[in-house]
Design an enzyme around this catalytic site. Structure first.
Site, short mmCIF file in Angstrom:
data_model
loop_
_atom_site.label_atom_id
_atom_site.label_comp_id
_atom_site.label_asym_id
_atom_site.label_seq_id
_atom_site.Cartn_x
_atom_site.Cartn_y
_atom_site.Cartn_z
N GLU A 231 0.82 -1.21 0.00
CA GLU A 231 0.00 0.00 0.00
C GLU A 231 0.85 1.26 0.00
OE1 GLU A 231 -3.00 -0.30 3.06
OE2 GLU A 231 -4.06 -1.72 1.79
N LYS A 364 -15.54 -1.87 2.75
CA LYS A 364 -14.85 -2.22 1.50
C LYS A 364 -15.86 -2.82 0.55
CE LYS A 364 -10.51 -3.68 3.77
NZ LYS A 364 -9.97 -4.84 4.50
C1 2PG Z 1 -7.13 -3.90 5.49
C2 2PG Z 1 -6.88 -3.86 4.01
C3 2PG Z 1 -6.47 -2.52 3.51
P1 2PG Z 1 -6.48 -6.01 2.64
O1 2PG Z 1 -6.80 -4.88 6.17
O2 2PG Z 1 -7.72 -3.00 6.04
O3 2PG Z 1 -5.43 -1.96 4.28
O4 2PG Z 1 -5.98 -4.84 3.61
O5 2PG Z 1 -7.06 -5.37 1.44
O6 2PG Z 1 -5.25 -6.84 2.35
O7 2PG Z 1 -7.50 -6.76 3.42
MG MG Z 2 -7.86 -4.05 7.99
#
Ligand code: 2PG
Ligand code: MG
Length: 458
Positions: A231, A364
């Protein structure tokens, strides 16, 4: 200079979808992902689906062709086929402006609770691209169209009018660890949160300054101040969360800012990934095995020593009792975000609200799979005084839809990663544009959203 499209929305317009086309493209880790285009009347909308690494077990299903040699078993060709042969044909002729009806149709076509039949990556690609097409067809910006959808969701869910759009407070990754940086540190993210900045533009300038100083400080101390994780945060081999937090505090000071008042710290512990058989196994910092209660002690100690205002997944997704302990101990001092715990899922968030754990939810889009369901979860959070934080995934692309989503829903906060790597900057830059388009600093609340609810002593 390109001007933003003029607002000329006519909600009575019927924009019948004429074509839906998916293809396999690559994300920021060079892994395949789904891109979808939705077309009608000469207007096209396009979107690309993100993908996580530290995924929660309750997330919607990302369909990959694990036995296919193509891209070593990470291909999404079946998901693409599902869009082109099942989802796309089924929404032809439907009104692209009616996002909720489209999403409902997609959910029904899949028919499983976690979208495991057709794949959440297939479903989400269509949902996102439809919103882009609807915005283009109405000659409005994406944030404007999404705000209309948000108003509809709000009216249905609460009978009230939605608050106006606003630019979110960014929480920005400075140091990466865990699954995002090869296990150099047990905790996944050490973030800077510019709570004292009066506008988003100023917040971003502060953050970039801190990031540059952090790189220099790490290099000077003999760590890797140039290598970055998935990231864009630095990935130094410092041994403890305390040492990482200390570096971020020193970088804030080196940037001429005040830790605790101008800029606070956040953690994404992502603890699900080192939770095994009821213990938290801290491998990078010496192999200790902590109980839930000792894990809460560790987080409490960090909060006592550093100006930490936010902790995400401090406890694992399967450890509800641990979450209870964490919430009881820290809820008045810190935003406690459930990511793997809630997975943007309305039902899981409702369970959390009923159990009275955490006080914030990470949002998300690909954890749940449609725009409408994402908005329902944001609405549920806001209506129950849980702070929603819109988040990117560690696997991202040039697609900046989440910036528009955060603004349209007035969610208040956004987490995109660091200020390096263009899949991150695509979103930060979109927020700069939206701040300008919205005028009056984009109704930016910044760190004020925490006032009256968090009491800090350091
Ligand atoms: C999280 C995300 C973004 P990932 O854990 O919050 O930082 O990571 O997309 O790998 O789940
Ligand atoms: Mg997270």
């Amino acid at each position: 200079m390109e001007q933003p499209p003029r607002q000329n929305r006519n909600v009575t317009n019927i924009m019948q979808i004429e074509r839906v086309l998916a293809r396999e493209v690559l994300d920021s880790r060079g892994r395949p992902t789904v891109e979808v285009e939705v077309t009608f009347g000469g207007h096209a909308g396009r979107s690309i689906v993100p993908s996580g690494a530290s995924t929660g077990q309750f997330e919607a299903w990302e369909l990959r062709d694990t036995t296919d040699h193509w891209y070593d078993g990470t291909s999404v060709r079946t998901a693409v086929k599902h869009v082109n042969e099942i989802l796309g044909p089924a929404i032809l002729g439907l009104n692209a402006v009616d996002q909720q009806a489209i999403d409902q149709r997609l959910i029904e076509l899949d028919g499983t609770p976690n979208k495991s039949r057709l794949g959440a990556n297939a479903v989400l690609g269509v949902s996102l691209a439809t919103a882009h097409a609807a915005a283009a067809g109405q000659r409005v910006r994406l944030d404007q169209h999404l705000h209309q959808v948000w108003r509809d969701v709000t009216r249905i869910q609460t009978g009230q009018e939605a608050a106006p759009p606003s630019i979110p407070l960014p929480m920005v990754n400075m140091i990466s660890g865990g699954l995002h940086a090869g296990g150099n540190l047990d905790f996944q993210d050490f973030l800077a949160i510019p709570v004292g900045a009066p506008t988003y533009r100023v917040a971003l300038e502060w953050i970039v300054r801190i990031y540059r100083h952090l790189g220099k400080l790490l290099n000077k101390a003999g760590f890797e101040g140039t290598l970055v994780g998935d990231e864009g945060g630095y990935g130094p081999h410092v041994t403890s969360p305390h040492a990482a937090a200390e570096f971020v505090v020193r970088a804030i000071e080196a940037a001429g800012l005040q830790p605790g008042s101008d800029v606070c710290l956040g953690l994404d512990v992502a603890s699900t990934h080192f939770y095994e058989n009821g213990r938290y196994r801290l491998i990078a910092s010496g192999g200790q095995e902590l109980t839930s209660s000792q894990m809460v002690d560790l987080l409490d100690d960090l909060v006592a020593k550093f100006p930490i205002i936010s902790i995400e997944d401090g406890i694992a997704d399967a450890d509800w009792d641990g979450w209870r302990l964490l919430t009881d101990r820290l809820r008045t001092k810190v935003q406690l975000i459930g990511d793997d715990l809630f997975v943007t899922n309305h039902q899981r968030l409702r369970e959390g609200i009923e159990k009275d754990v955490a006080n914030s939810v990470l949002v998300k889009v690909n954890q749940i799979g449609t725009i409408s369901e994402t908005m329902q979860t944001i609405r549920l959070a806001l209506d129950n005084n849980y702070w929603p934080v819109i988040s990117a995934r560690s696997g991202e692309t040039e697609d900046a839809t989440i910036a528009d989503l955060a603004v349209a829903t007035g969610a208040g906060q956004i987490k995109i990663g660091s200020v390096a790597r263009s899949e991150r900057l695509a979103k930060y830059n979109q927020l700069l544009r939206l701040e300008e388009y919205l005028g009056e600093q984009g109704n930016y609340q910044g760190g004020k959203i925490f006032e009256h609810r968090l009491k800090r002593t350091n």
